[in-house]
Design an enzyme around this catalytic site. Structure first.
Site, mmCIF file in Angstrom:
data_model
loop_
_atom_site.group_PDB
_atom_site.id
_atom_site.type_symbol
_atom_site.label_atom_id
_atom_site.label_comp_id
_atom_site.label_asym_id
_atom_site.label_seq_id
_atom_site.Cartn_x
_atom_site.Cartn_y
_atom_site.Cartn_z
ATOM 1 N N LYS A 42 -8.109 -7.282 5.923
ATOM 2 C CA LYS A 42 -7.077 -8.284 5.927
ATOM 3 C C LYS A 42 -5.804 -7.785 5.268
ATOM 4 O O LYS A 42 -4.728 -8.368 5.454
ATOM 5 C CB LYS A 42 -7.569 -9.504 5.122
ATOM 6 C CG LYS A 42 -8.844 -10.105 5.653
ATOM 7 C CD LYS A 42 -9.373 -11.171 4.666
ATOM 8 C CE LYS A 42 -10.776 -11.576 4.999
ATOM 9 N NZ LYS A 42 -11.413 -12.316 3.906
ATOM 10 N N GLY A 43 -5.927 -6.729 4.459
ATOM 11 C CA GLY A 43 -4.861 -6.306 3.558
ATOM 12 C C GLY A 43 -3.494 -6.065 4.169
ATOM 13 O O GLY A 43 -2.477 -6.227 3.504
ATOM 14 N N GLU A 98 -1.819 0.132 7.515
ATOM 15 C CA GLU A 98 -2.750 -0.074 6.403
ATOM 16 C C GLU A 98 -1.990 -0.581 5.181
ATOM 17 O O GLU A 98 -0.781 -0.358 5.049
ATOM 18 C CB GLU A 98 -3.426 1.279 6.157
ATOM 19 C CG GLU A 98 -4.657 1.405 5.360
ATOM 20 C CD GLU A 98 -5.704 0.331 5.268
ATOM 21 O OE1 GLU A 98 -5.388 -0.874 5.165
ATOM 22 O OE2 GLU A 98 -6.872 0.702 5.184
ATOM 23 N N ASP A 99 -2.688 -1.273 4.301
ATOM 24 C CA ASP A 99 -2.060 -1.738 3.067
ATOM 25 C C ASP A 99 -1.944 -0.604 2.048
ATOM 26 O O ASP A 99 -0.900 -0.386 1.463
ATOM 27 C CB ASP A 99 -2.804 -2.948 2.473
ATOM 28 C CG ASP A 99 -4.297 -2.715 2.269
ATOM 29 O OD1 ASP A 99 -4.818 -1.643 2.636
ATOM 30 O OD2 ASP A 99 -4.963 -3.621 1.739
ATOM 31 N N ASP A 102 -6.119 5.027 -0.333
ATOM 32 C CA ASP A 102 -6.686 5.292 -1.661
ATOM 33 C C ASP A 102 -7.546 6.552 -1.579
ATOM 34 O O ASP A 102 -7.013 7.656 -1.571
ATOM 35 C CB ASP A 102 -7.465 4.036 -2.082
ATOM 36 C CG ASP A 102 -7.992 4.079 -3.500
ATOM 37 O OD1 ASP A 102 -7.354 4.720 -4.349
ATOM 38 O OD2 ASP A 102 -9.035 3.460 -3.763
ATOM 39 N N PHE A 151 -5.007 -0.588 -10.356
ATOM 40 C CA PHE A 151 -5.418 -1.531 -9.324
ATOM 41 C C PHE A 151 -4.285 -2.507 -9.056
ATOM 42 O O PHE A 151 -3.854 -3.237 -9.944
ATOM 43 C CB PHE A 151 -6.701 -2.267 -9.696
ATOM 44 C CG PHE A 151 -7.362 -2.834 -8.477
ATOM 45 C CD1 PHE A 151 -8.204 -2.053 -7.702
ATOM 46 C CD2 PHE A 151 -7.095 -4.138 -8.065
ATOM 47 C CE1 PHE A 151 -8.778 -2.543 -6.540
ATOM 48 C CE2 PHE A 151 -7.665 -4.640 -6.902
ATOM 49 C CZ PHE A 151 -8.512 -3.848 -6.143
ATOM 50 N N VAL A 152 -3.807 -2.505 -7.824
ATOM 51 C CA VAL A 152 -2.647 -3.330 -7.473
ATOM 52 C C VAL A 152 -3.032 -4.471 -6.538
ATOM 53 O O VAL A 152 -3.967 -4.356 -5.746
ATOM 54 C CB VAL A 152 -1.521 -2.484 -6.835
ATOM 55 C CG1 VAL A 152 -0.988 -1.481 -7.835
ATOM 56 C CG2 VAL A 152 -1.997 -1.770 -5.572
ATOM 57 N N ASP A 158 -5.639 -7.616 -2.208
ATOM 58 C CA ASP A 158 -6.434 -8.578 -2.981
ATOM 59 C C ASP A 158 -7.245 -7.931 -4.090
ATOM 60 O O ASP A 158 -7.471 -6.719 -4.094
ATOM 61 C CB ASP A 158 -7.428 -9.281 -2.056
ATOM 62 C CG ASP A 158 -8.587 -8.360 -1.670
ATOM 63 O OD1 ASP A 158 -8.311 -7.251 -1.168
ATOM 64 O OD2 ASP A 158 -9.753 -8.729 -1.903
ATOM 65 N N ARG A 164 -3.518 -12.293 -2.618
ATOM 66 C CA ARG A 164 -2.877 -11.748 -1.408
ATOM 67 C C ARG A 164 -1.496 -12.355 -1.146
ATOM 68 O O ARG A 164 -0.625 -11.723 -0.570
ATOM 69 C CB ARG A 164 -3.741 -12.024 -0.172
ATOM 70 C CG ARG A 164 -5.028 -11.245 -0.111
ATOM 71 C CD ARG A 164 -5.627 -11.356 1.289
ATOM 72 N NE ARG A 164 -7.046 -11.014 1.325
ATOM 73 C CZ ARG A 164 -7.531 -9.785 1.421
ATOM 74 N NH1 ARG A 164 -6.704 -8.763 1.463
ATOM 75 N NH2 ARG A 164 -8.829 -9.556 1.462
HETATM 76 P P1 IMP Z 1 -9.951 4.007 0.903
HETATM 77 O O1 IMP Z 1 -10.971 4.156 1.980
HETATM 78 O O2 IMP Z 1 -10.484 4.351 -0.448
HETATM 79 O O3 IMP Z 1 -8.644 4.732 1.188
HETATM 80 O O4 IMP Z 1 -9.731 2.467 0.782
HETATM 81 C C1 IMP Z 1 -8.644 1.808 1.181
HETATM 82 C C2 IMP Z 1 -8.918 0.339 1.013
HETATM 83 O O5 IMP Z 1 -9.382 0.015 -0.307
HETATM 84 C C3 IMP Z 1 -7.632 -0.427 1.176
HETATM 85 O O6 IMP Z 1 -7.429 -0.792 2.509
HETATM 86 C C4 IMP Z 1 -7.821 -1.613 0.265
HETATM 87 O O7 IMP Z 1 -8.448 -2.648 0.983
HETATM 88 C C5 IMP Z 1 -8.729 -1.123 -0.814
HETATM 89 N N1 IMP Z 1 -7.986 -0.753 -2.037
HETATM 90 C C6 IMP Z 1 -7.859 0.480 -2.559
HETATM 91 N N2 IMP Z 1 -7.108 0.465 -3.680
HETATM 92 C C7 IMP Z 1 -6.739 -0.817 -3.860
HETATM 93 C C8 IMP Z 1 -5.921 -1.486 -4.852
HETATM 94 O O8 IMP Z 1 -5.370 -0.918 -5.804
HETATM 95 N N3 IMP Z 1 -5.775 -2.825 -4.682
HETATM 96 C C9 IMP Z 1 -6.327 -3.518 -3.652
HETATM 97 N N4 IMP Z 1 -7.089 -2.932 -2.708
HETATM 98 C C10 IMP Z 1 -7.288 -1.597 -2.811
HETATM 99 MG MG MG Z 2 -7.631 -2.645 3.378
#
Ligand code: IMP
Ligand code: MG
Length: 179
Positions: A42-43, A98-99, A102, A151-152, A158, A164
């Protein structure tokens, strides 16, 4: 400011300016094309809504919902597709929205998954990038802001499905989450 936030990392005006810039870049890069934006739910929903309005091109929109399997620190961690695309993407210029990038596990999996369906091209636009946390080999083509390892929340992002709707991006007070 929300009482659960330690501080605002990216303010509303800064987000607006940067989204306008990204829109101009994408408009220029895709001139004469009709890209398909794939929002990762949803991000990304707020970012995508603002971004597509900053782009002066005909475009199409679709959405996917995904969740990571188990422990995120496992590099091989597969991603579970909870909602797949509604249309075929063969021959399309796909832009994944993507939001936050990470660990990169989600986007590295998704990029390969969508590549198998023979799109003309695939690029990634992410509002936020946390490069210090990367474990999978993935880079975004368009990045809104690079952020530190905190953590943002807000502007679509969220914590436990909350925050959100905040119009800015803030860092959550550490006592709010137990990670
Ligand atoms: P990745 O697979 O670790 O790159 O995960 C990415 C997903 O983790 C993002 O689409 C977010 O939904 C979630 N995520 C990672 N870091 C944060 C954060 O700081 N705040 C909120 N959601 C996060
Ligand atoms: Mg996401």
């Amino acid at each position: 400011m929300d009482k659960d936030l330690a501080y605002v990392l990216v303010g509303e005006e800064q987000i607006y300016q940067r989204v306008e810039e990204l829109g101009k870049l994408i408009t220029r890069d895709y001139e004469g094309k009709e890209p398909l934006f794939v929002g990762i739910l949803k991000g990304s929903f707020i970012f995508m809504a603002d971004l597509v309005r900053a782009i002066e091109l005909h475009s199409q929109m679709d959405f996917m919902a995904v969740s990571s399997y188990g422990n995120k620190s496992v590099t091989t961690g597969a991603v579970k597709i909870q909602k797949d695309l509604s249309e075929d993407i063969e021959g399309q210029d796909v832009i994944i929205v993507e939001d936050i990038l990470d660990s990169g596990v989600t986007l590295s999996y998704l990029t390969k998954y969508l590549c198998n369906r023979n799109p003309a091209s695939i690029r990634i636009v992410t509002l936020l990038d946390k490069p210090s946390r990367r474990i999978a080999d993935v880079t975004a083509d368009y990045v809104g802001f690079e952020v530190p390892d905190a953590f943002v929340v807000g502007y679509g992002l969220d914590y436990a499905q909350k925050y959100r709707s905040l119009p800015y991006i803030g860092v959550l007070k550490p006592e709010i989450y137990t990670d």
